[in-house]
Design an enzyme around this catalytic site. Structure first.
Site, PDB file in Angstrom:
ATOM      1  N   GLY A  46       0.863  -1.187  -0.028  1.00  0.00           N
ATOM      2  CA  GLY A  46      -0.006   0.019  -0.114  1.00  0.00           C
ATOM      3  C   GLY A  46       0.716   1.201  -0.018  1.00  0.00           C
ATOM      4  CD  GLN A  51       3.331   5.766   3.077  1.00  0.00           C
ATOM      5  OE1 GLN A  51       2.475   5.202   2.368  1.00  0.00           O
ATOM      6  NE2 GLN A  51       4.455   5.062   3.455  1.00  0.00           N
ATOM      7  CB  CYS A  94       5.361   2.095   7.936  1.00  0.00           C
ATOM      8  SG  CYS A  94       4.677   3.442   6.943  1.00  0.00           S
ATOM      9  CG  LEU A  95       6.774   0.980   1.760  1.00  0.00           C
ATOM     10  CD1 LEU A  95       6.146   1.640   0.532  1.00  0.00           C
ATOM     11  CD2 LEU A  95       8.043   0.376   1.513  1.00  0.00           C
ATOM     12  CG  HIS A 136      -0.574   1.196   7.196  1.00  0.00           C
ATOM     13  ND1 HIS A 136       0.229   0.552   8.098  1.00  0.00           N
ATOM     14  CD2 HIS A 136       0.152   1.756   6.456  1.00  0.00           C
ATOM     15  CE1 HIS A 136       1.569   1.160   7.950  1.00  0.00           C
ATOM     16  NE2 HIS A 136       1.361   1.945   6.681  1.00  0.00           N
ATOM     17  CD  GLU A 137      -1.354   2.324   2.907  1.00  0.00           C
ATOM     18  OE1 GLU A 137      -0.966   3.614   2.851  1.00  0.00           O
ATOM     19  OE2 GLU A 137      -0.652   1.499   2.925  1.00  0.00           O
ATOM     20  CG  HIS A 140       0.151   6.336   5.829  1.00  0.00           C
ATOM     21  ND1 HIS A 140       1.251   7.112   6.519  1.00  0.00           N
ATOM     22  CD2 HIS A 140       0.445   5.270   5.494  1.00  0.00           C
ATOM     23  CE1 HIS A 140       2.297   6.130   6.516  1.00  0.00           C
ATOM     24  NE2 HIS A 140       1.835   5.203   6.106  1.00  0.00           N
TER      25      HIS A 140
HETATM   26  O1  GNR Z   1       4.243  -2.401   2.627  1.00  0.00           O
HETATM   27  C1  GNR Z   1       3.396  -2.532   3.426  1.00  0.00           C
HETATM   28  N1  GNR Z   1       3.100  -3.623   4.391  1.00  0.00           N
HETATM   29  C2  GNR Z   1       2.260  -3.635   5.324  1.00  0.00           C
HETATM   30  C3  GNR Z   1       2.263  -4.822   6.221  1.00  0.00           C
HETATM   31  C4  GNR Z   1       1.279  -4.607   7.170  1.00  0.00           C
HETATM   32  C5  GNR Z   1       0.569  -3.952   7.445  1.00  0.00           C
HETATM   33  C6  GNR Z   1       0.489  -2.744   6.504  1.00  0.00           C
HETATM   34  C7  GNR Z   1       1.298  -2.511   5.630  1.00  0.00           C
HETATM   35  S1  GNR Z   1       1.315  -1.240   4.499  1.00  0.00           S
HETATM   36  C8  GNR Z   1       3.211  -1.118   4.083  1.00  0.00           C
HETATM   37  C9  GNR Z   1       3.229  -0.023   3.077  1.00  0.00           C
HETATM   38  C10 GNR Z   1       3.185   1.244   3.707  1.00  0.00           C
HETATM   39  O2  GNR Z   1       3.633   1.873   4.366  1.00  0.00           O
HETATM   40  N2  GNR Z   1       1.923   1.866   3.314  1.00  0.00           N
HETATM   41  O3  GNR Z   1       1.510   3.106   3.792  1.00  0.00           O
HETATM   42 NI    NI Z   2       2.606   3.152   5.918  1.00  0.00          NI
END
Ligand code: GNR
Ligand code: NI
Length: 171
Positions: A46, A51, A94-95, A136-137, A140
């Site tokens: 995601g 980001q 999270c990236l 999660h997104e 953000h």
């Molecule tokens: O790549 C991602 N893997 C992930 C694994 C478990 C729960 C959420 C994520 S999202 C993350 C990419 C990211 O930072 N998205 O904002």
């Molecule tokens: Ni993230």
């Protein structure tokens, strides 16, 4: 299409609220395609616009495994309209917080309302990893990171580690 730079903590842009998209036009579609390419390149499941330093309510998602067919999702102005009482726990990453993982508990399933790549209103029932990723997104877009669900001690420790790395020019 191009791969965009991913912003890391402690960058302030990750703590701001993104503004709704007013119109899904060709310019936005180009940006959506760049986001998807950036996400696949990372690789991640995601990516939210903040980001890549853009404060717009735009998200890309693809939770398909490598041996599965791609399932790209473009979510514009996503809104979680229902969340289950049932919870589930995933090891999240999270990236924008490289090489750090922690277990986070969230609603196990959610329904998300959004505009698709064509500006058409859609509603999607999500469960499993997809439900976690969508939450999660959307977080953000509101300046919330998964480390915010950890204890203050753990959150501060992560934050300090990245602040130090930035100061040393390692990020
Ligand atoms: O790549 C991602 N893997 C992930 C694994 C478990 C729960 C959420 C994520 S999202 C993350 C990419 C990211 O930072 N998205 O904002
Ligand atoms: Ni993230």
């Amino acid at each position: 299409m191009s791969v965009l730079d991913i912003v890391k903590i402690p960058d302030d842009v990750l703590r701001q609220t993104a503004a709704p998209v007013e119109r899904v036009d060709d310019e936005l579609r180009r940006f959506l395609d760049d986001m998807m390419e950036t996400m696949y390149d990372a690789p991640g499941i995601g990516l939210a616009a903040p980001q890549v330093g853009v404060l717009r309510r735009v998200v890309t998602v693809d939770v398909a495994r490598e041996d599965e067919e791609k399932q790209p999702l473009f979510l514009v102005n996503p809104e979680i309209v229902t969340s289950s009482e049932e919870r589930s726990t995933y090891d999240e990453g999270c990236l924008s917080i490289p090489d750090y993982y922690a277990e986070v508990e969230r609603p196990a399933s959610v329904t998300v309302k959004y505009l698709d790549r064509d500006g058409k209103e859609q509603q999607l029932d999500c469960e499993g990893l997809l439900a976690t990723c969508v939450q999660h997104e959307v977080d953000h877009l509101n300046g919330v990171l998964f480390i915010d669900y950890l204890s203050k001690l753990r959150r501060d420790r992560v934050f300090k580690k990245f602040a130090k790395a930035k100061k040393l020019g390692l990020l």
